[in-house]
Each structure stands twice: as structure tokens, then as C-alpha cells.
Design a protein around this motif. Sequence first.
Motif, short mmCIF file in Angstrom:
data_model
loop_
_atom_site.label_atom_id
_atom_site.label_comp_id
_atom_site.label_asym_id
_atom_site.label_seq_id
_atom_site.Cartn_x
_atom_site.Cartn_y
_atom_site.Cartn_z
N GLU A 15 -26.63 -1.62 3.59
CA GLU A 15 -26.22 -2.97 3.26
C GLU A 15 -26.22 -3.83 4.50
OE1 GLU A 15 -22.20 -3.22 2.25
OE2 GLU A 15 -22.21 -5.39 2.14
N GLU A 16 -26.62 -5.07 4.34
CA GLU A 16 -26.54 -6.00 5.46
C GLU A 16 -25.92 -7.29 4.95
OE1 GLU A 16 -30.07 -6.17 7.83
OE2 GLU A 16 -29.69 -8.28 8.24
N PHE A 17 -24.86 -7.68 5.60
CA PHE A 17 -24.14 -8.85 5.12
C PHE A 17 -24.58 -10.08 5.90
CE2 PHE A 17 -21.03 -11.29 3.17
CZ PHE A 17 -20.35 -12.04 4.11
N ILE A 18 -24.93 -11.10 5.15
CA ILE A 18 -25.32 -12.37 5.79
C ILE A 18 -24.22 -13.37 5.56
CG2 ILE A 18 -26.97 -14.22 5.82
CD1 ILE A 18 -29.10 -12.41 5.08
#
Lengths: 113, 529
Positions: B509-512
Amino acid sequence: QQRIEIHKLRDGDNLILGFSIGGGIDQDPSQNPFSEDKTDKGIYVTRVSKGGPAEVAGLRMGDKIMQVNGWDMTMVTHDQARKKLTKKNEDVVRLLVTRKSLENAVRQSMMQH
Amino acid sequence: MDTESAYSGYSYYSGRSRGSHRHGERSRDRHKSRSKESSRSEKSVTINAPPAEPLLGDQSVRGEEVQDDNWGETTTAVTGTSEHSLSQEDIVRISKDLDDSVGLDCKRYLNVALSVILGLVVFLTPLAFLILPHLLWPDRLRACGTACEGLFISVAFKLLILLLAVWALFFRPPRAGLPRIFVFRALLATLVLLFVLSYWLFYGVRILDSQDEDYQGIVQYAVSLVDALLFIHYLAIVLLELRQLQPFFSLCVTRSTDGATQHYNLGQLSIQRAAVVILENYYKDFPVHNPALLTASKSRAAKHLAGLKVYNVDGPGENNAAAGIAQSQSRAMIAAAARRRDSSHNELYYEEAEHERRVRKRRARLVVAVEEAFTHIRRMQEEEQKKAPGDVMDPREAAQAIFPSMARALQKYLRTTRQQHLHSMESIQQHLAFSITNNMTPKAFLESYLTTGPTLQYGKDRWLARQWTLISEASVTSGLKDGTVFLLKCIDFSLVVTTKKIPYIQLAEEFIDPKSHKFMLRLQSETSV
């Protein structure tokens, strides 16, 4: 047109010339305050630091740089221009510049003939 | 299709008996040898060489090309032998030596009978539990209070639900006949049997012998039995239906004759069940097997080695050296064939280009002919029908009327693309009538002739649904594993199936941060030098 020779000043690890440039073929020419022709994408001197090598050599704000050490500056990107000015192995840069007042004088003299 | 093997605890009036009445054909010699082979070989390799039987499709096609105006019926590759290598548990080991077809019928009916008996026993047990005390010692029985009578209703409804659930799950007509027992069903049947037997044992010892007076306790005991049966049914659903829904393996199916390939995602199944799923999808996904298209490559291969003959100059050798000589001969032939400068690739190129051109020309003529024919047909509206009653035809007559104008073009096209044995004149007229009825355009009508469709599109005699053999190194009731390879052989082609595990996907997961969506327009940059 005027030829200006600037000797770079050594500041720590950097060689500085003492002025800022703006413009280039990848920039927006309409925002250039110094150019007469707002489609001119050349490299302009936007700021000259006080007492720096550039001021000493006679460079003024608003000058358009035509050549640097023989390299043409009228059709380069901003970054290419910066690179040509900040070559680490050169201590001296020889610029060919044009000034507005100079331009008018040249034009007037041409019109007379 | 054939019966699903072994006992299923809950099939009462089986789709099974319905199914078994449907099978008219029984085995012959060829089938018998195959069944012995597959039932004997649990682990042995059974990759058979291509069958010695002639390629029937091939011969009949060639025969048709000789006769010009032969629209004859579709050639059938079915020789009238049906083949089910059934082997069911102990029954097969006993009846392996049964030669006549009557033995197999008995097997199937025995199967059905056993399942029905088991089902009845299971269904009647709770009722028996409730009724027996009343019959055997009615006087000593304590009267049933309100709570107890409430339990009667509960038993009744639970039995009804069980009945409906079993009907939904087990009463379906079997879709395929598997070579070996369906392991899960057998396990479930055994489980149910043991379960019911243990309940009976307990009941017999503790209640019948001691003649317990507490009727409420007995009723509760019966209720617990029905509850447990419902749970076993839940187990059956999970094992038989739900477990294989989640895809786990990806199977690559290749047809051996022309290389048509498809991929399917399946869950954790046994090899035989996976084979059934693959075959069901084969009939709708793979283009129909056309042996006429394979003759070209065969003739090329034959020509390659044809011109070479080996002469043995040294006279007849000894027996020991015979094998060595044969080997060296074949090697010499291969070497010579490789060295020979042959221009077969050139021939292939020009032949294919020419064929392509011919097909396109015929196709253009066909399309034009069909379009012209269709313009003659006009759909009559209700009001206009009164105007010219004499001209009204039903679709069948209309089809017959315009068929001759395009028959020739269609025939030529089918012959060029080697499809003429797949379509009979009758079927073409039927299709034409169908298109006219449903107001289809000429292009829609032609679609089934211009492209080869899946096998299901053609007549039943092309299906060969009863002629499949499953050839596998591992036991067919073992589950699929990564790298399992098995073959599904039909009469003149086979499907090669390889298994691969679907990769385990690890998602990161990559949170922006929405606040980071801010931009600055830098159109005039200034750099200090």
C-alpha cells in the motif's frame, strides 16, 4: 553588442559568477520583463549581485546573453545555459551580450545607412 | 451422461435413474480393454501411442472431395461404441472380469439402489425414534407436555428443510460419468452411515432395552439427530460445492492436432473433476476439430523424407548387428534429408498466398450472392398482409425459394475452406429459415460459415461426447498439483493439460496525502550562476 569577460570567484567548492539568468527555449517568454519582443526565448540577465565578479566586469541587469565562450545562447534551454556558464574547469567566461540601449543604437545607425 | 459413481447419501429418486435409462449404448471390446487398462493403472504411465484405428473423419472427407455435388450428411466419426471406463471402488475389482454389458448395467442400478436405501434409512430414522416408544411401551410412557409437542413441530420442519436442501444439492442430473469414485461423496456417505448407525446403537442400548419413560428426552434425542444431519448437509455443501470455487490453479489446455490453446482457472479439484470442467469448456471455447485442415502439413512431412531410400550394400548382416544397422540407416536418412537443399519453405509460402487469394475471392462472391438473395425477402407487416395474400410464405418456404441462388457460391466457398463436411444442405436451409425468421442481416447469416465456431455449434454427431479417455500418471482421484500433466484423448486428437499454480499476490500500500496535490507553475525560472 558587447564582449564581457568575467573571472569566476571561488567560494568554497563553487565557482560563482554573481548574476542570475532567466529564459530559454523551454520557458515562457511572455513573462520576461527585460525583452522588447515578448516571443524572444533568449537568455537574459535578471539580477546582478552587488560587488560580484559580473558587476565588476560590466554586466548589467537586462542584458541578453548571445554567446558564452563561443557557445550560442539564443536557442538553448534554461538548463543548457546554466551548464555552459558553470563549467567547473573554466575560470573565465567570455560573454557576448546585447543591451537594449545598445540595440537601439545599433538599429538607429543601421537605419541611417 | 453417465452416472456419478458411488453412493451419495441423499439421492432418492435420482437424476441417476433418469440418467441411466438414457444410456442406450453399451460397451464393446475396445471399451473393455480400455477400462481394464485405466482401472488397473493407478500409478503407471498410460500415454498411448496414437490409435491404430483409421482417422475416419479424414477418409470420408477425402471421399467427398472426389464427388462434386455431394452435399451428403455430415460424416460421423462415432463408430457406435461408447466408452465409459467406470471403476467404482470394490465393485470394480470384483467385476473386472465381467465381459458382457449386463454387468455394467447392474453396477449402475446397484449404485442407485444403494443410495436410495441409504437415503430412506436416514430419512426415516428420526421418525422411527419418535414412533417406536409409542408402539412398544405406550402405557409406561410419560405424557408429552407442551414443550415436547413444540419439538415435534421443530422435527417436522427440520426434516422438510433437509428434504428440500437434499433435493437442491443431490437431485440434479449427473453431468458426467467419471472413471473413479467421487471421493468426497463416498466419504460423506460413509460418514452419514456411521453417524446413523451410532445413533441407532445408542438408541437401541439405552432406550429400547431399558424402556425409558421420559418421552421428552427421546424427542430431544431425535431433534439432535436431525440437527446433526443438517450440519452434515452443510459439510456436504462446503466440500462438494464451495471448496473449488476459489481459483487456485491455472490450467493450460492445448489440442494436439492444431495447437489451439485455452487457459482456465480452477479451484482445488481432483484430476477427474478438473477433466470434466475442462471438457465442458472445450465444447464452447475450442473451434471444431477439422481433420481436413491437417492434410497439408502431413503431406509436407511425407515429402521431406520421401525421396531417400537406403540400400544395404554389405549383404545381410547378423542378427546382433541388425539393430545397429537399422539405427545407422535411420541416422543416415535424417542426415541426408537435412543436407538436401529443399525449397519446401518456398512452396509453402506461395501455396499459402495463393490459397488466401482464392478464399478471399470466393468469399466476396458468396457475400454478394447472399446479399442479393436476402433483398428478395421482405418482411410482411400485419396490415400489408391483406394486400397480397397469395405471396405470403412461411420462413421455410422462403428459405427454400432463395436457397438455389446462393447454393453454388456457398458450396464453392465451403469447399475451399474445407468445411463442406461440417454443413449439410438440410442444416444450411434450416439456418437460412432461422435467419429469415429472426430478421437477421446477410452478414449475420453468413457468420457461422465464414468463421469456424465451437464444437457445440455443429451437429450432435460431431460432439463425440462419449469417447473421451483420461490418461494420467497420477491417480485420477488425487488432487491437482502444480505441474500435473494429463491427457484427454478423443478418437483422433487429444488435449494436453498442464497445471500451474496461480501466483501468490502480495499487495503493498502507498498512501498519498491529498494535501500533496499542490502544483506550482514554473514557467519562468531564474538560476543564479
